[in-house]
Design a protein around this motif. Sequence first.
Motif, PDB file in Angstrom:
ATOM      1  N   GLN A   1       0.792  -1.141   0.031  1.00 18.30           N
ATOM      2  CA  GLN A   1       0.021  -0.054  -0.071  1.00 18.30           C
ATOM      3  C   GLN A   1       0.821   1.264  -0.093  1.00 18.30           C
ATOM      4  OE1 GLN A   1      -2.819  -0.199   3.068  1.00 18.30           O
ATOM      5  NE2 GLN A   1      -3.888  -2.179   2.466  1.00 18.30           N
ATOM      6  N   HIS A   2       2.109   1.172   0.237  1.00 22.93           N
ATOM      7  CA  HIS A   2       3.027   2.409   0.256  1.00 22.93           C
ATOM      8  C   HIS A   2       3.834   2.561  -0.995  1.00 22.93           C
ATOM      9  CE1 HIS A   2       1.931   2.829   4.438  1.00 22.93           C
ATOM     10  NE2 HIS A   2       2.346   1.509   4.564  1.00 22.93           N
ATOM     11  N   ILE A   3       3.519   1.771  -2.025  1.00 24.58           N
ATOM     12  CA  ILE A   3       4.058   1.842  -3.322  1.00 24.58           C
ATOM     13  C   ILE A   3       3.471   3.166  -3.994  1.00 24.58           C
ATOM     14  CG2 ILE A   3       4.743   0.789  -5.566  1.00 24.58           C
ATOM     15  CD1 ILE A   3       4.668  -1.973  -4.112  1.00 24.58           C
ATOM     16  N   THR A   4       4.196   3.927  -4.262  1.00 23.86           N
ATOM     17  CA  THR A   4       3.917   5.045  -5.060  1.00 23.86           C
ATOM     18  C   THR A   4       4.209   5.030  -6.574  1.00 23.86           C
ATOM     19  OG1 THR A   4       6.243   6.470  -4.739  1.00 23.86           O
ATOM     20  CG2 THR A   4       4.467   6.302  -2.849  1.00 23.86           C
ATOM     21  N   ARG A   5       3.707   6.048  -7.065  1.00 23.05           N
ATOM     22  CA  ARG A   5       3.637   6.672  -8.604  1.00 23.05           C
ATOM     23  C   ARG A   5       5.288   6.812  -8.801  1.00 23.05           C
ATOM     24  NH1 ARG A   5       4.711  11.620 -10.755  1.00 23.05           N
ATOM     25  NH2 ARG A   5       3.779  12.057 -12.594  1.00 23.05           N
ATOM     26  N   ASP A   6       6.006   7.623  -7.872  1.00 21.21           N
ATOM     27  CA  ASP A   6       7.215   7.840  -7.964  1.00 21.21           C
ATOM     28  C   ASP A   6       8.118   6.512  -8.074  1.00 21.21           C
ATOM     29  OD1 ASP A   6       6.921  10.555  -8.264  1.00 21.21           O
ATOM     30  OD2 ASP A   6       7.292  11.043  -6.338  1.00 21.21           O
ATOM     31  N   ASP A   7       7.741   5.541  -7.130  1.00 19.32           N
ATOM     32  CA  ASP A   7       8.402   4.128  -7.158  1.00 19.32           C
ATOM     33  C   ASP A   7       8.370   3.357  -8.550  1.00 19.32           C
ATOM     34  OD1 ASP A   7       8.966   4.608  -4.385  1.00 19.32           O
ATOM     35  OD2 ASP A   7       7.337   3.443  -3.868  1.00 19.32           O
ATOM     36  N   ILE A   8       7.306   3.458  -9.191  1.00 16.08           N
ATOM     37  CA  ILE A   8       6.908   2.826 -10.464  1.00 16.08           C
ATOM     38  C   ILE A   8       8.139   3.566 -11.410  1.00 16.08           C
ATOM     39  CG2 ILE A   8       5.283   2.357 -12.320  1.00 16.08           C
ATOM     40  CD1 ILE A   8       4.966   0.728  -9.722  1.00 16.08           C
ATOM     41  N   LEU A   9       7.927   4.931 -11.500  1.00 16.33           N
ATOM     42  CA  LEU A   9       8.630   5.804 -12.622  1.00 16.33           C
ATOM     43  C   LEU A   9      10.220   5.398 -12.189  1.00 16.33           C
ATOM     44  CD1 LEU A   9       6.666   9.011 -12.311  1.00 16.33           C
ATOM     45  CD2 LEU A   9       6.641   7.147 -14.077  1.00 16.33           C
ATOM     46  N   GLU A  10      10.642   5.354 -10.969  1.00 17.19           N
ATOM     47  CA  GLU A  10      11.950   4.916 -10.527  1.00 17.19           C
ATOM     48  C   GLU A  10      12.340   3.472 -11.348  1.00 17.19           C
ATOM     49  OE1 GLU A  10      14.688   4.316  -6.671  1.00 17.19           O
ATOM     50  OE2 GLU A  10      13.347   5.970  -7.016  1.00 17.19           O
TER      51      GLU A  10
ATOM     52  N   VAL B   1      -6.343  -0.595  -6.562  1.00 23.83           N
ATOM     53  CA  VAL B   1      -7.618  -0.686  -6.610  1.00 23.83           C
ATOM     54  C   VAL B   1      -8.216  -2.142  -6.182  1.00 23.83           C
ATOM     55  CG1 VAL B   1      -9.982  -0.916  -8.138  1.00 23.83           C
ATOM     56  CG2 VAL B   1      -8.300   1.055  -8.498  1.00 23.83           C
ATOM     57  N   GLY B   2      -7.675  -3.188  -6.437  1.00 26.56           N
ATOM     58  CA  GLY B   2      -7.570  -4.589  -6.170  1.00 26.56           C
ATOM     59  C   GLY B   2      -7.548  -4.602  -4.637  1.00 26.56           C
ATOM     60  N   THR B   3      -6.746  -4.141  -3.889  1.00 29.10           N
ATOM     61  CA  THR B   3      -6.363  -3.992  -2.626  1.00 29.10           C
ATOM     62  C   THR B   3      -6.833  -3.235  -1.659  1.00 29.10           C
ATOM     63  OG1 THR B   3      -4.147  -3.057  -2.598  1.00 29.10           O
ATOM     64  CG2 THR B   3      -4.111  -5.387  -3.059  1.00 29.10           C
ATOM     65  N   GLN B   4      -7.421  -1.996  -2.017  1.00 29.14           N
ATOM     66  CA  GLN B   4      -7.756  -0.865  -1.249  1.00 29.14           C
ATOM     67  C   GLN B   4      -9.047  -0.465  -2.084  1.00 29.14           C
ATOM     68  OE1 GLN B   4      -4.519   1.598   0.076  1.00 29.14           O
ATOM     69  NE2 GLN B   4      -3.270   0.357  -1.494  1.00 29.14           N
ATOM     70  N   GLY B   5      -9.459  -0.465  -3.089  1.00 31.41           N
ATOM     71  CA  GLY B   5     -10.690   0.052  -3.345  1.00 31.41           C
ATOM     72  C   GLY B   5     -10.559   1.278  -4.491  1.00 31.41           C
ATOM     73  N   GLU B   6     -11.373   1.639  -5.243  1.00 33.53           N
ATOM     74  CA  GLU B   6     -11.296   2.729  -6.495  1.00 33.53           C
ATOM     75  C   GLU B   6     -11.206   4.113  -5.467  1.00 33.53           C
ATOM     76  OE1 GLU B   6     -11.187   4.411  -9.975  1.00 33.53           O
ATOM     77  OE2 GLU B   6     -11.429   2.223  -9.803  1.00 33.53           O
ATOM     78  N   ALA B   7     -11.706   4.281  -4.544  1.00 39.79           N
ATOM     79  CA  ALA B   7     -11.751   5.430  -3.783  1.00 39.79           C
ATOM     80  C   ALA B   7     -10.270   5.891  -3.423  1.00 39.79           C
ATOM     81  CB  ALA B   7     -12.560   5.424  -2.600  1.00 39.79           C
ATOM     82  N   HIS B   8      -9.444   4.744  -2.848  1.00 40.34           N
ATOM     83  CA  HIS B   8      -8.051   5.056  -2.694  1.00 40.34           C
ATOM     84  C   HIS B   8      -7.387   5.490  -3.793  1.00 40.34           C
ATOM     85  CE1 HIS B   8      -4.651   4.760   0.012  1.00 40.34           C
ATOM     86  NE2 HIS B   8      -4.001   4.426  -0.934  1.00 40.34           N
ATOM     87  N   TRP B   9      -7.716   4.880  -5.043  1.00 40.42           N
ATOM     88  CA  TRP B   9      -6.728   5.298  -6.305  1.00 40.42           C
ATOM     89  C   TRP B   9      -7.133   6.822  -6.539  1.00 40.42           C
ATOM     90  CZ3 TRP B   9      -2.586   4.247  -8.680  1.00 40.42           C
ATOM     91  CH2 TRP B   9      -2.161   4.914  -9.904  1.00 40.42           C
ATOM     92  N   GLN B  10      -8.424   6.971  -6.429  1.00 42.00           N
ATOM     93  CA  GLN B  10      -8.939   8.297  -6.872  1.00 42.00           C
ATOM     94  C   GLN B  10      -8.375   9.445  -5.971  1.00 42.00           C
ATOM     95  OE1 GLN B  10     -10.883   9.129  -9.532  1.00 42.00           O
ATOM     96  NE2 GLN B  10      -9.978  10.951  -9.183  1.00 42.00           N
ATOM     97  N   LYS B  11      -8.059   9.104  -4.687  1.00 42.64           N
ATOM     98  CA  LYS B  11      -7.312  10.235  -3.881  1.00 42.64           C
ATOM     99  C   LYS B  11      -5.815  10.217  -4.215  1.00 42.64           C
ATOM    100  CE  LYS B  11      -6.168  10.494   1.005  1.00 42.64           C
ATOM    101  NZ  LYS B  11      -4.781  10.213   1.247  1.00 42.64           N
ATOM    102  N   ILE B  12      -5.165   9.044  -4.726  1.00 40.18           N
ATOM    103  CA  ILE B  12      -3.758   9.317  -5.243  1.00 40.18           C
ATOM    104  C   ILE B  12      -3.803  10.307  -6.513  1.00 40.18           C
ATOM    105  CG2 ILE B  12      -1.973   7.838  -6.451  1.00 40.18           C
ATOM    106  CD1 ILE B  12      -2.837   5.471  -4.561  1.00 40.18           C
ATOM    107  N   GLU B  13      -4.749   9.834  -7.570  1.00 37.67           N
ATOM    108  CA  GLU B  13      -4.674  10.809  -8.610  1.00 37.67           C
ATOM    109  C   GLU B  13      -5.012  12.010  -8.225  1.00 37.67           C
ATOM    110  OE1 GLU B  13      -7.527   8.633 -11.233  1.00 37.67           O
ATOM    111  OE2 GLU B  13      -5.637   8.049 -12.638  1.00 37.67           O
ATOM    112  N   ASP B  14      -5.892  12.279  -7.224  1.00 34.62           N
ATOM    113  CA  ASP B  14      -6.156  13.671  -6.961  1.00 34.62           C
ATOM    114  C   ASP B  14      -5.138  14.534  -6.248  1.00 34.62           C
ATOM    115  OD1 ASP B  14      -8.583  13.298  -7.877  1.00 34.62           O
ATOM    116  OD2 ASP B  14      -9.537  13.260  -5.904  1.00 34.62           O
ATOM    117  N   ASP B  15      -4.143  13.757  -5.433  1.00 32.79           N
ATOM    118  CA  ASP B  15      -2.871  14.234  -4.709  1.00 32.79           C
ATOM    119  C   ASP B  15      -1.813  14.610  -6.036  1.00 32.79           C
ATOM    120  OD1 ASP B  15      -3.992  14.163  -2.487  1.00 32.79           O
ATOM    121  OD2 ASP B  15      -3.052  12.418  -2.008  1.00 32.79           O
ATOM    122  N   GLU B  16      -1.733  14.175  -7.167  1.00 31.17           N
ATOM    123  CA  GLU B  16      -0.539  14.338  -8.092  1.00 31.17           C
ATOM    124  C   GLU B  16      -0.731  15.757  -8.718  1.00 31.17           C
ATOM    125  OE1 GLU B  16      -0.841  11.046 -10.824  1.00 31.17           O
ATOM    126  OE2 GLU B  16      -0.287   9.697  -9.088  1.00 31.17           O
TER     127      GLU B  16
END
Length: 97
Positions: free
Chosen positions: A50-59, A82-97
């Motif tokens: 749950q702590h893997i971030t967008r930046d981790d993927i880009l790295e 989305v599979g482990t935490q739900g769509e709402a959590h992904w939406q929060k990540i996208e909103d923070d970017e």
Amino acid sequence: CGDHLHLTLRLDENKRIVAVGWEGEGCAISQAAASMLGEEIIGKTIDEVQHITRDDILEMIGFPLTINRMKCALLSLKTLIVGTQGEAHWQKIEDDE
């Protein structure tokens, strides 16, 4: 973008990921990112991933991407979140970017 991905996790009794399978179709970036993320999460717990971030993927990818390719690179992370935490959590990540 027509890329799609199906991610399957096998967990042990401690919710630690012991195997990852994925299938999908898409560009080389989405497929490579899915493969690298799969390797990265084996041995981790659901709580740890749950702590893997967008930046981790880009790295992991290791080179700059155009804005059009960003969704390709993040498809596997989105599927995992989305599979482990739900769509709402992904939406929060996208909103923070």
